[in-house]
Scaffold this motif. Structure first.
Motif, PDB file in Angstrom:
ATOM      1  N   ASP A 170     -23.002 -34.843  -0.034  1.00 15.77           N
ATOM      2  CA  ASP A 170     -22.079 -33.979   0.946  1.00 15.77           C
ATOM      3  C   ASP A 170     -21.272 -33.007   0.054  1.00 15.77           C
ATOM      4  N   TRP A 171     -20.870 -32.299   1.052  1.00 13.60           N
ATOM      5  CA  TRP A 171     -19.791 -31.314   0.315  1.00 13.60           C
ATOM      6  C   TRP A 171     -18.429 -32.161   0.303  1.00 13.60           C
ATOM      7  N   VAL A 172     -17.404 -32.043  -0.323  1.00 13.23           N
ATOM      8  CA  VAL A 172     -16.206 -32.631  -0.316  1.00 13.23           C
ATOM      9  C   VAL A 172     -15.082 -31.718  -0.309  1.00 13.23           C
ATOM     10  N   ILE A 173     -14.073 -31.657   0.473  1.00  4.03           N
ATOM     11  CA  ILE A 173     -12.916 -31.173   0.412  1.00  4.03           C
ATOM     12  C   ILE A 173     -11.931 -32.064   0.037  1.00  4.03           C
ATOM     13  N   PHE A 174     -11.393 -31.930  -1.302  1.00  3.60           N
ATOM     14  CA  PHE A 174     -10.563 -33.163  -2.026  1.00  3.60           C
ATOM     15  C   PHE A 174      -9.124 -32.230  -2.320  1.00  3.60           C
ATOM     16  N   PHE A 175      -8.163 -32.863  -1.617  1.00  5.19           N
ATOM     17  CA  PHE A 175      -6.808 -32.285  -1.539  1.00  5.19           C
ATOM     18  C   PHE A 175      -5.692 -33.259  -1.615  1.00  5.19           C
ATOM     19  N   SER A 176      -4.521 -32.759  -2.220  1.00  6.83           N
ATOM     20  CA  SER A 176      -3.579 -33.659  -2.809  1.00  6.83           C
ATOM     21  C   SER A 176      -2.359 -33.187  -1.562  1.00  6.83           C
ATOM     22  N   HIS A 177      -1.492 -34.300  -1.451  1.00  5.41           N
ATOM     23  CA  HIS A 177      -0.437 -34.072  -0.538  1.00  5.41           C
ATOM     24  C   HIS A 177       0.974 -34.328  -1.241  1.00  5.41           C
ATOM     25  N   ASP A 204       7.488 -29.435  -9.590  1.00  5.86           N
ATOM     26  CA  ASP A 204       8.222 -30.851  -9.409  1.00  5.86           C
ATOM     27  C   ASP A 204       7.318 -31.785 -10.101  1.00  5.86           C
ATOM     28  N   ALA A 205       8.045 -32.353 -11.269  1.00  8.75           N
ATOM     29  CA  ALA A 205       7.212 -33.365 -11.913  1.00  8.75           C
ATOM     30  C   ALA A 205       6.904 -34.741 -11.242  1.00  8.75           C
ATOM     31  N   LYS A 206       7.582 -34.709 -10.037  1.00 10.63           N
ATOM     32  CA  LYS A 206       7.539 -36.235  -9.215  1.00 10.63           C
ATOM     33  C   LYS A 206       6.344 -36.207  -8.273  1.00 10.63           C
ATOM     34  N   VAL A 207       5.842 -35.152  -7.796  1.00  9.45           N
ATOM     35  CA  VAL A 207       4.970 -34.911  -6.773  1.00  9.45           C
ATOM     36  C   VAL A 207       3.778 -34.279  -7.048  1.00  9.45           C
ATOM     37  N   THR A 208       2.704 -34.238  -6.421  1.00  7.21           N
ATOM     38  CA  THR A 208       1.652 -33.442  -6.435  1.00  7.21           C
ATOM     39  C   THR A 208       2.102 -32.079  -5.874  1.00  7.21           C
ATOM     40  N   VAL A 209       1.653 -30.897  -6.098  1.00  6.70           N
ATOM     41  CA  VAL A 209       1.469 -29.768  -5.384  1.00  6.70           C
ATOM     42  C   VAL A 209       0.256 -29.704  -4.332  1.00  6.70           C
ATOM     43  N   ARG A 210       0.106 -28.928  -3.461  1.00  2.00           N
ATOM     44  CA  ARG A 210      -1.005 -28.938  -2.363  1.00  2.00           C
ATOM     45  C   ARG A 210      -2.063 -28.171  -3.119  1.00  2.00           C
ATOM     46  N   ALA A 211      -2.854 -29.103  -3.648  1.00  2.00           N
ATOM     47  CA  ALA A 211      -4.269 -28.281  -4.595  1.00  2.00           C
ATOM     48  C   ALA A 211      -5.547 -28.908  -3.438  1.00  2.00           C
ATOM     49  N   ALA A 247      -4.170 -37.770 -10.223  1.00  2.94           N
ATOM     50  CA  ALA A 247      -3.721 -36.522  -9.828  1.00  2.94           C
ATOM     51  C   ALA A 247      -3.386 -35.485 -11.095  1.00  2.94           C
ATOM     52  N   THR A 248      -3.176 -36.255 -12.333  1.00  2.00           N
ATOM     53  CA  THR A 248      -3.113 -35.635 -13.724  1.00  2.00           C
ATOM     54  C   THR A 248      -4.655 -34.980 -14.108  1.00  2.00           C
ATOM     55  N   LEU A 249      -5.738 -35.864 -13.818  1.00  2.00           N
ATOM     56  CA  LEU A 249      -7.071 -35.646 -14.218  1.00  2.00           C
ATOM     57  C   LEU A 249      -7.215 -34.089 -13.560  1.00  2.00           C
ATOM     58  N   TYR A 250      -6.853 -34.032 -12.235  1.00  2.00           N
ATOM     59  CA  TYR A 250      -7.444 -32.944 -11.532  1.00  2.00           C
ATOM     60  C   TYR A 250      -5.989 -31.974 -11.594  1.00  2.00           C
ATOM     61  N   ASN A 251      -5.032 -31.945 -12.453  1.00  2.00           N
ATOM     62  CA  ASN A 251      -4.110 -31.049 -12.728  1.00  2.00           C
ATOM     63  C   ASN A 251      -3.574 -30.742 -11.464  1.00  2.00           C
ATOM     64  N   MET A 252      -2.896 -31.829 -10.658  1.00  2.00           N
ATOM     65  CA  MET A 252      -2.282 -31.579  -9.239  1.00  2.00           C
ATOM     66  C   MET A 252      -0.798 -31.674  -9.585  1.00  2.00           C
ATOM     67  N   ILE A 253      -0.455 -32.066 -10.825  1.00  2.00           N
ATOM     68  CA  ILE A 253       1.025 -32.077 -10.978  1.00  2.00           C
ATOM     69  C   ILE A 253       1.536 -30.958 -11.739  1.00  2.00           C
ATOM     70  N   HIS A 254       2.294 -30.098 -11.337  1.00  2.00           N
ATOM     71  CA  HIS A 254       3.043 -29.005 -11.875  1.00  2.00           C
ATOM     72  C   HIS A 254       4.275 -29.172 -12.143  1.00  2.00           C
ATOM     73  N   PRO A 255       4.765 -29.714 -13.455  1.00  2.00           N
ATOM     74  CA  PRO A 255       6.109 -29.999 -13.592  1.00  2.00           C
ATOM     75  C   PRO A 255       6.935 -28.758 -13.370  1.00  2.00           C
ATOM     76  N   GLY A 256       6.633 -27.628 -13.395  1.00  2.00           N
ATOM     77  CA  GLY A 256       7.742 -26.481 -13.117  1.00  2.00           C
ATOM     78  C   GLY A 256       7.780 -26.416 -11.743  1.00  2.00           C
ATOM     79  N   MET A 312      -5.541 -30.965 -18.276  1.00  2.00           N
ATOM     80  CA  MET A 312      -6.828 -30.564 -18.054  1.00  2.00           C
ATOM     81  C   MET A 312      -6.785 -29.397 -17.198  1.00  2.00           C
ATOM     82  N   SER A 313      -7.490 -28.383 -17.261  1.00  2.00           N
ATOM     83  CA  SER A 313      -7.735 -27.273 -16.559  1.00  2.00           C
ATOM     84  C   SER A 313      -9.236 -27.418 -16.116  1.00  2.00           C
ATOM     85  N   LEU A 314      -9.195 -27.396 -14.494  1.00  2.00           N
ATOM     86  CA  LEU A 314     -10.621 -27.437 -14.178  1.00  2.00           C
ATOM     87  C   LEU A 314     -10.923 -26.066 -13.320  1.00  2.00           C
ATOM     88  N   LEU A 315     -12.208 -25.520 -13.662  1.00  2.00           N
ATOM     89  CA  LEU A 315     -12.448 -24.250 -13.466  1.00  2.00           C
ATOM     90  C   LEU A 315     -13.648 -24.354 -12.569  1.00  2.00           C
TER      91      LEU A 315
END
Length: 213
Positions: free
Chosen positions: A30-37, A116-123, A105-114, A1-4
């Motif tokens: 409120d506004w939200v800053i939602f980020f992955s590590h 690292d398929a095991k962790v989230t990128v810093r989205a 993480a998948t719902l928000y497209n935070m895992i980029h297999p190219g 899923m690509s979130l635009l």
């Protein structure tokens, strides 16, 4: 899923270090800053989450909450918080989502297999009070984020929501802004920008930031 930009941020329920939340209800008005590590007990993430904790006052002043996620467990998060507070000198004051099954993480497209398929990128997603995605930034797992830029982006979004302006290159809060090219009525420009403006080109008109004294 690509979130635009402009999409409604998907709602979800999750276990966090501050209890179970439903995202939209938790965000409220409120506004939200939602980020992955990428992972707990990693050096870059430790510095990032410590810095986020220190930004509590700056975020509150902007009507904004921080929300963090990784694919580690709740038990891992809780154990790691002690390290963050010890090494960074700040108490963690925001929820960290546990997502070991990678559903959110998948719902928000935070895992980029190219990468690292095991962790989230810093989205990073900035979500407004209407639950719309207003901006997103993606960093590789190896590069720490620039939170000064994230705050600058948030300031720009909040400013341009309230006034018919855009922010120029490298703009910082308090500097001149650009009058929206769509605004052509001279009387309306005088009303909206009583401090005056400078016409560089018909489409490039600079004015002092309107929400500053």
């Amino acid at each position: 899923m690509s979130l635009l930009i402009g999409d409604v941020a998907p709602d979800f329920e999750a276990e966090t270090t501050e209890g179970r939340i439903r995202f939209h209800d938790w965000a409220g008005k409120d506004w939200v800053i939602f980020f992955s590590h990428p992972a707990d007990f990693t050096p870059v993430c430790t510095t990032e989450l410590g810095y986020t904790a220190k930004l509590k006052g700056e975020l509150s002043r902007r009507g904004t909450k921080a929300l963090v996620i990784s694919v580690d467990t709740l038990e891992s998060h809780r154990a790691w918080i002690g390290d963050i507070e010890e090494t960074q000198g700040a108490a963690v004051n925001f929820p960290i989502i546990a997502d070991p099954e990678k559903k959110i993480a998948t719902l928000y497209n935070m895992i980029h297999p190219g990468a690292d398929a095991k962790v989230t990128v810093r989205a990073v997603y900035i979500v407004d009070p209407d639950k719309k995605i207003r901006a997103s930034i993606i960093y590789p797992p190896s590069t720490g984020r620039n939170f000064d830029e994230i705050l600058r982006l948030l300031d720009s979004l909040q400013l341009t929501d309230g006034y018919k302006v855009a922010t120029p290159v490298n703009w910082k809060d308090g500097e001149d802004v650009i009058i929206a090219p769509s605004l052509q009525d001279f009387a309306e420009m005088q009303r909206l920008f009583p401090k005056g403006y400078k016409t560089v080109k018909p489409y490039l008109r600079l004015t002092p930031q309107p929400n500053k004294a």
